[in-house]
Design an enzyme around this catalytic site. Structure first.
Site, PDB file in Angstrom:
ATOM      1  N   GLY A  41      36.194  51.895  30.318  1.00 36.73           N
ATOM      2  CA  GLY A  41      35.919  50.915  31.371  1.00 36.73           C
ATOM      3  C   GLY A  41      34.663  51.312  32.137  1.00 36.73           C
ATOM      4  O   GLY A  41      34.442  52.487  32.425  1.00 36.73           O
ATOM      5  N   GLY A  43      33.558  49.461  35.030  1.00 32.96           N
ATOM      6  CA  GLY A  43      33.516  48.842  36.351  1.00 32.96           C
ATOM      7  C   GLY A  43      33.263  49.897  37.412  1.00 32.96           C
ATOM      8  O   GLY A  43      32.784  51.002  37.114  1.00 32.96           O
ATOM      9  N   LEU A  44      33.561  49.579  38.654  1.00 37.35           N
ATOM     10  CA  LEU A  44      33.259  50.519  39.736  1.00 37.35           C
ATOM     11  C   LEU A  44      33.890  51.877  39.485  1.00 37.35           C
ATOM     12  O   LEU A  44      33.231  52.908  39.586  1.00 37.35           O
ATOM     13  CB  LEU A  44      33.756  49.952  41.063  1.00 37.35           C
ATOM     14  CG  LEU A  44      32.971  48.761  41.621  1.00 37.35           C
ATOM     15  CD1 LEU A  44      33.540  48.352  42.962  1.00 37.35           C
ATOM     16  CD2 LEU A  44      31.500  49.111  41.755  1.00 37.35           C
ATOM     17  N   SER A 285      34.950  33.193  48.583  1.00 34.70           N
ATOM     18  CA  SER A 285      35.189  34.409  49.359  1.00 34.70           C
ATOM     19  C   SER A 285      36.073  34.169  50.572  1.00 34.70           C
ATOM     20  O   SER A 285      35.962  33.168  51.274  1.00 34.70           O
ATOM     21  CB  SER A 285      33.872  34.999  49.834  1.00 34.70           C
ATOM     22  OG  SER A 285      34.133  35.997  50.793  1.00 34.70           O
ATOM     23  N   ARG A 338      46.151  37.983  52.896  1.00 40.61           N
ATOM     24  CA  ARG A 338      46.123  37.025  51.797  1.00 40.61           C
ATOM     25  C   ARG A 338      47.499  36.510  51.406  1.00 40.61           C
ATOM     26  O   ARG A 338      47.671  35.321  51.128  1.00 40.61           O
ATOM     27  CB  ARG A 338      45.471  37.679  50.576  1.00 40.61           C
ATOM     28  CG  ARG A 338      44.008  37.915  50.823  1.00 40.61           C
ATOM     29  CD  ARG A 338      43.379  38.672  49.684  1.00 40.61           C
ATOM     30  NE  ARG A 338      41.939  38.784  49.914  1.00 40.61           N
ATOM     31  CZ  ARG A 338      41.113  39.466  49.158  1.00 40.61           C
ATOM     32  NH1 ARG A 338      41.575  40.118  48.113  1.00 40.61           N
ATOM     33  NH2 ARG A 338      39.829  39.516  49.420  1.00 40.61           N
ATOM     34  N   HIS A 409      44.670  36.713  41.552  1.00 42.87           N
ATOM     35  CA  HIS A 409      43.389  37.345  41.807  1.00 42.87           C
ATOM     36  C   HIS A 409      43.372  38.836  41.478  1.00 42.87           C
ATOM     37  O   HIS A 409      42.383  39.368  40.994  1.00 42.87           O
ATOM     38  CB  HIS A 409      43.041  37.142  43.279  1.00 42.87           C
ATOM     39  CG  HIS A 409      41.736  37.737  43.699  1.00 42.87           C
ATOM     40  ND1 HIS A 409      40.562  37.437  43.055  1.00 42.87           N
ATOM     41  CD2 HIS A 409      41.411  38.596  44.691  1.00 42.87           C
ATOM     42  CE1 HIS A 409      39.573  38.111  43.640  1.00 42.87           C
ATOM     43  NE2 HIS A 409      40.062  38.828  44.608  1.00 42.87           N
ATOM     44  N   GLU A 433      41.701  49.424  39.660  1.00 42.99           N
ATOM     45  CA  GLU A 433      42.798  48.455  39.609  1.00 42.99           C
ATOM     46  C   GLU A 433      43.810  48.796  38.512  1.00 42.99           C
ATOM     47  O   GLU A 433      44.962  48.349  38.561  1.00 42.99           O
ATOM     48  CB  GLU A 433      42.231  47.039  39.385  1.00 42.99           C
ATOM     49  CG  GLU A 433      43.245  45.936  39.624  1.00 42.99           C
ATOM     50  CD  GLU A 433      42.672  44.523  39.424  1.00 42.99           C
ATOM     51  OE1 GLU A 433      41.444  44.381  39.317  1.00 42.99           O
ATOM     52  OE2 GLU A 433      43.470  43.571  39.382  1.00 42.99           O
ATOM     53  N   ARG A 443      47.106  43.790  48.763  1.00 43.42           N
ATOM     54  CA  ARG A 443      45.833  44.455  49.044  1.00 43.42           C
ATOM     55  C   ARG A 443      45.059  43.662  50.091  1.00 43.42           C
ATOM     56  O   ARG A 443      45.009  42.440  50.046  1.00 43.42           O
ATOM     57  CB  ARG A 443      44.998  44.544  47.768  1.00 43.42           C
ATOM     58  CG  ARG A 443      43.640  45.178  47.973  1.00 43.42           C
ATOM     59  CD  ARG A 443      42.898  45.378  46.686  1.00 43.42           C
ATOM     60  NE  ARG A 443      42.521  44.137  46.040  1.00 43.42           N
ATOM     61  CZ  ARG A 443      41.556  43.317  46.476  1.00 43.42           C
ATOM     62  NH1 ARG A 443      40.886  43.609  47.589  1.00 43.42           N
ATOM     63  NH2 ARG A 443      41.273  42.217  45.821  1.00 43.42           N
ATOM     64  N   LEU A 449      37.025  47.286  46.227  1.00 40.72           N
ATOM     65  CA  LEU A 449      35.763  47.975  45.942  1.00 40.72           C
ATOM     66  C   LEU A 449      35.837  49.398  46.483  1.00 40.72           C
ATOM     67  O   LEU A 449      35.402  50.351  45.853  1.00 40.72           O
ATOM     68  CB  LEU A 449      34.596  47.211  46.567  1.00 40.72           C
ATOM     69  CG  LEU A 449      34.451  45.754  46.123  1.00 40.72           C
ATOM     70  CD1 LEU A 449      33.196  45.136  46.745  1.00 40.72           C
ATOM     71  CD2 LEU A 449      34.372  45.648  44.623  1.00 40.72           C
TER      72      LEU A 449
END
Lengths: 646, 251
Positions: A41, A43-44, A285, A338, A409, A433, A443, A449
């Site tokens: 992976g 990603g970040l 967003s 959320r 999401h 994740e 979350r 991030l």
């Protein structure tokens, strides 16, 4: 249960990480050169970890499914990244970020991990600025912050609406620097097919080259999975098309426990579904909730007229509008977390007040903000988002209120890891994740991030050494070991099987069916009956899939149908585990809302006595019920309270 | 709407390619361009034919994976968006749409509409970074940065690496891509330290990989889905010239 030791260091909360680092084992520079690490992976979490391991002097191999590491789905995060810098002088601190995160997660995350996350958050911002990440700044040249849902301070750093892009490009540049120096070798367009375990330790992986179809063996002294979340179980989600759960699912099947699989985040501000052919959902967003007011009509007859198109939103009188978040949660209003915002939207739409042609949408209205601040200010804050909305929906959000609806999401659940981010398989780590992580049952915005970069830059480079220090005597692992041969054979057999079924249904048709089962029964509102039914339906779908799926093409070339088939096969099984976990958790918490467990006002009702634990599922064989283990969550430093945003 | 699609099919990098005509019916104006291709592909699979291969992922215009040359324009007729963000309302019932891969020597075709853009990664590996290690960094606010520079750096940094600039250019030049990265760092104090080396290394790599020269047609800027300004190219030329004149070391 010795297997489920979270390995939380002793001491006061704010001393745990310091103590850990002071006493952990390290690997000296000459030994680092002899140790191999695989990172899956880019990603970040993956890119940050790989770059940092390379800088330390390890031999690193990185694998990604894209043509370039820069395309990993972290790139799509919009809003921002949290840190406890307290630059705005509004009362923030490491403790408050920790506290908000634990509370936002509805008290279902590990105290020590979350505190560490808050503690290293400030270093992440320093690191990114040094890499040349162009964060937003004020006129004095210092960094700017914005507020986000679930917090009363402004602690979110951002780069326009493209924060994920800029942070990923920062990590990608660090990774590219190491690739250029040849400390890291990058393998693009590879799909993880299996994790190889030798004598109980993770020793390598099997990957499929997506261009040639070749099945490759790669060995290492430690393996890191940073392969993201599994939101695409739902078919429609805000995830990218290729985001998948296969890597963590293979790890689960090889013995890594799966933590809290049912904890899914449904994001409140997405563009509503418009047609059956739709391939993905687009997120708007969450920062929009800073200035937009969410409402539906107060009267059922008005809602019906709006759906039929005989009444326009703008013509509905103020007193006929129900600003339901402001009504129900006066303290946080439109900025509730959320899960709360999503559920409230579903509640209004289920009750018949929804708008749009489908009735599955609510308004996000900027009229008041435009009046108060002027169109220019709104445009400078959200211009790119408004433009994106207009391109997709073909309606001008400056004139008509936006329509939004919740969509899948993020998955808080993932591979269970201890304080060192090590799974129940020694030598196998999970980051970002992909692990069950620090977000508990929900979350907060701008925290994904933070966690990805925290794991990659500041946690794994330490904790992996504590493991590797015991591996310095082990020479390079040979890939002709029986375990590699066996894993490769199983992979080839699986591919052969999929290619020869030659049934009548497309892979996507199964994925869509699975998505519907999940959305209807394992989505925003869950109950015993629906979950039991979901498990049965998924088991039937699995049998049908393996009998009637049609996968075109061959293995020795680019074959997107085969790639999808391999992923959907895993999603089907993962969906079943999610339903099982949701069924066994007889309480409501965060994103997990069991309709049987709610307060008279319709809020989530936790059961702290019986459910203050992480569920960690152990694979027991194909079509055999998995076993659930519990990691009790102990709150030593904060008081567990009913979450209250009123 | 009903459409005729004229799509480039090519089995592999070495195989000879050709156009194949397909018909699609009842496409909604609300569908995205890639969803229209999904519908085509699902019908091909149902018939047992091989679907059309194309790169795509995020489908919201940020990952830079999608890359189609539609009716002679990278990312199709609309401005400032990627292929995945384009909706079918841009087309008319009965229209014929020609779909090709990026055509540029440094981006060889892999299959059908997929091309190999790893040359972009190689350019970044040559110098598109600030040489800092993880950790030991001073506070993020220790160096104030003029807001204007930060904004200009952000404009440049919004490049998604899709390659439309190269595909649009008659010389297959990568100047817009390279200059966006050079500019981002040249505008920030963190990037200034290595600016002279960086620009030389990246330009040398770009030339080595076979990208063409810039002849100032600005087709790249016109077709860039992120509307990156060609003024970055001018900035890179200034950086390059001053580096060649003043740098202690040449690359």
């Amino acid at each position: 249960m010795t297997k489920l030791d979270p390995k939380i260091p002793k001491g006061q909360l704010d001393q745990k990480w310091t103590n850990y680092k002071a006493h952990q084992n390290l690997v000296n520079p000459s030994n680092k050169r002899r140790l191999d690490i695989i990172v899956v992976g880019t990603g970040l979490a993956g890119a940050a970890a790989a770059a940092s391991f390379g800088e330390l002097g390890f031999n690193v191999k990185v694998f990604g499914i894209h043509d370039s590491p820069r395309r990993a789905h972290s790139i799509a995060a919009q809003g921002g990244i949290n840190a406890a810098k307290n630059y705005p002088n509004d009362g923030d601190s490491v403790f408050r970020l920790f506290y908000d995160t634990i509370k936002g997660g509805d008290y279902r995350a590990r105290e020590a991990n979350v505190f560490r996350l808050a503690e290293v958050s400030n270093s992440i911002i320093d690191q990114c600025v040094a890499q040349g990440v162009p964060f937003a700044r004020d006129y004095g040249g210092l960094l700017d912050n914005r507020s986000f849902g679930g917090a009363q301070v402004s602690r979110t750093f951002y780069a326009r609406g493209q924060t994920g892009q800029q942070l990923l490009l920062g990590a990608y540049s660090a990774l590219s620097k190491e690739i250029g120096k040849k400390t890291v070798k990058m393998y693009t367009r590879r799909d993880l097919m299996d994790v190889v375990i030798v004598d109980g330790l993770a020793r390598g992986i099997i990957v499929r080259n997506l261009i040639t179809g070749e099945i490759e063996r790669h060995s290492a002294h430690a393996v890191v999975l940073a392969t993201g979340g599994y939101g695409n179980v739902f078919f429609l989600s805000t995830n990218a098309m290729s985001s998948n759960g296969s890597a963590i699912w293979k790890a689960y099947k090889k013995g890594a426990f799966f933590g809290n699989p049912c904890f899914t985040q449904i994001h409140p501000t997405c563009i509503p579904v418009h047609g059956e052919y739709q391939s993905k959902l687009t997120l708007m967003s969450e920062s929009l909730r800073n200035d937009g007011r969410i409402w539906v009509p107060k009267k059922l007859e008005d809602a019906e007229k709006i759906r039929k198109g005989t009444l326009k939103a703008g013509n509905l009188k103020e007193e006929d509008r129900d600003y339901y978040l402001e009504r129900r949660y006066p303290a946080f209003g439109n900025l509730v977390p959320r899960d709360v915002a999503s559920r409230a939207a579903k509640e209004r739409c289920d009750a018949g007040f929804g708008v749009g042609t489908t009735g599955l949408a609510v308004y996000l209205d900027f009229t008041d903000s435009i009046k108060r601040l002027g169109k220019n200010v709104i445009e400078s804050r959200y211009g790119n988002l408004f433009q994106m909305y207009e391109k997709i929906v073909d309606e001008n959000p400056y004139e008509n209120p936006m329509m939004i609806y919740p969509a899948v999401h993020y998955t808080m659940g993932g591979i269970w890891v201890d304080y060192e981010l090590q799974t129940t398989i020694p030598g196998l780590f999970a980051a970002g994740e992909a692990n069950f992580s620090d977000h508990g049952a929900n979350r907060l915005g701008a925290s994904a991030l933070m966690q990805g970069l925290s794991d990659g830059y500041f946690v794994l480079p330490y904790t992996i050494q504590n493991y590797l220090a015991n591996q310095i005597q082990i020479p390079t692992i040979k890939t002709d070991l029986a375990e590699f041969v066996q894993a490769e054979k199983e992979t080839k057999d699986l591919i052969q099987k999929l290619l020869t079924i030659n049934g009548k249904n497309t892979v996507d048709s199964y994925h869509r069916k699975l998505g519907l089962i999940m959305w209807d029964n394992v989505g925003m509102g869950r109950n015993k009956e629906g979950l039991t039914k979901a498990i049965e339906l998924i088991q039937e779908l699995k049998i049908d899939f393996w009998k009637n799926v049609k996968v075109t093409g061959t293995n020795d070339q680019v074959n997107p149908e085969l790639e999808k088939a391999l992923r959907v096969a895993d999603f089907i099984e993962l969906g079943e585990l999610m339903a099982r976990d949701a069924l066994s958790r007889q309480e409501s918490c965060g994103g997990h809302f069991r309709e049987e467990y709610q307060t008279p006002e319709g809020e989530a009702l936790r059961d702290d006595k019986d459910f203050t634990f992480v569920s960690a599922w152990e694979y027991k064989g194909d079509n055999v019920e998995p076993e659930m283990h519990k990691e009790p969550l102990v709150f030593e430093f904060i008081e567990v309270k009913q979450r209250n945003y009123k | 709407m009903d459409l005729t699609l004229k799509i480039w099919r090519q089995a592999s990098a070495k195989a000879k390619g050709h156009f194949v005509n397909y018909q699609v019916q009842n496409i909604s104006a609300e569908a995205s361009f890639l969803e229209m291709l999904d519908i085509l592909n699902e019908s091909l699979v149902a018939k047992g034919e091989e679907p059309v291969a194309f790169d795509h992922d995020c489908r919201e215009g940020i990952c830079g994976a999608c890359s189609l040359y539609i009716n002679g324009r990278p990312h199709g007729p609309d401005r400032g968006i990627t292929t995945c963000q384009m909706h079918m309302r841009n087309f008319k019932h009965g229209e014929t749409i020609i779909i090709e891969p990026w055509r540029a020597k440094p981006f060889p075709v892999i299959k059908d509409l997929m091309v190999d853009r790893s040359s972009f990664d190689e350019i970044i590996q040559a110098g598109g970074f600030v040489s800092v290690r993880t950790g030991g960094i001073p506070d993020a606010n220790s160096i104030p940065i003029p807001r204007r520079n930060a904004e200009l750096a952000m404009d440049a940094a919004s490049c998604i690496g899709c390659g439309a600039c190269v595909a649009a250019c008659k010389n297959a030049s990568a100047m817009l891509f390279v200059s966006a990265k050079v500019s981002q760092f040249a505008l920030l104090p963190q990037g200034r330290i290595e600016a002279q080396e960086r620009v030389q290394r990246m330009v040398a790599k770009m030339d080595e990989l076979g990208f063409g020269n810039c002849t100032n047609t600005y087709a790249c800027e016109a077709e860039c889905p992120k509307e990156i300004s060609a003024s970055n190219i001018a900035r890179m030329n200034r950086e390059f010239l001053s580096a060649k004149l003043l740098a202690h070391k040449e690359f």
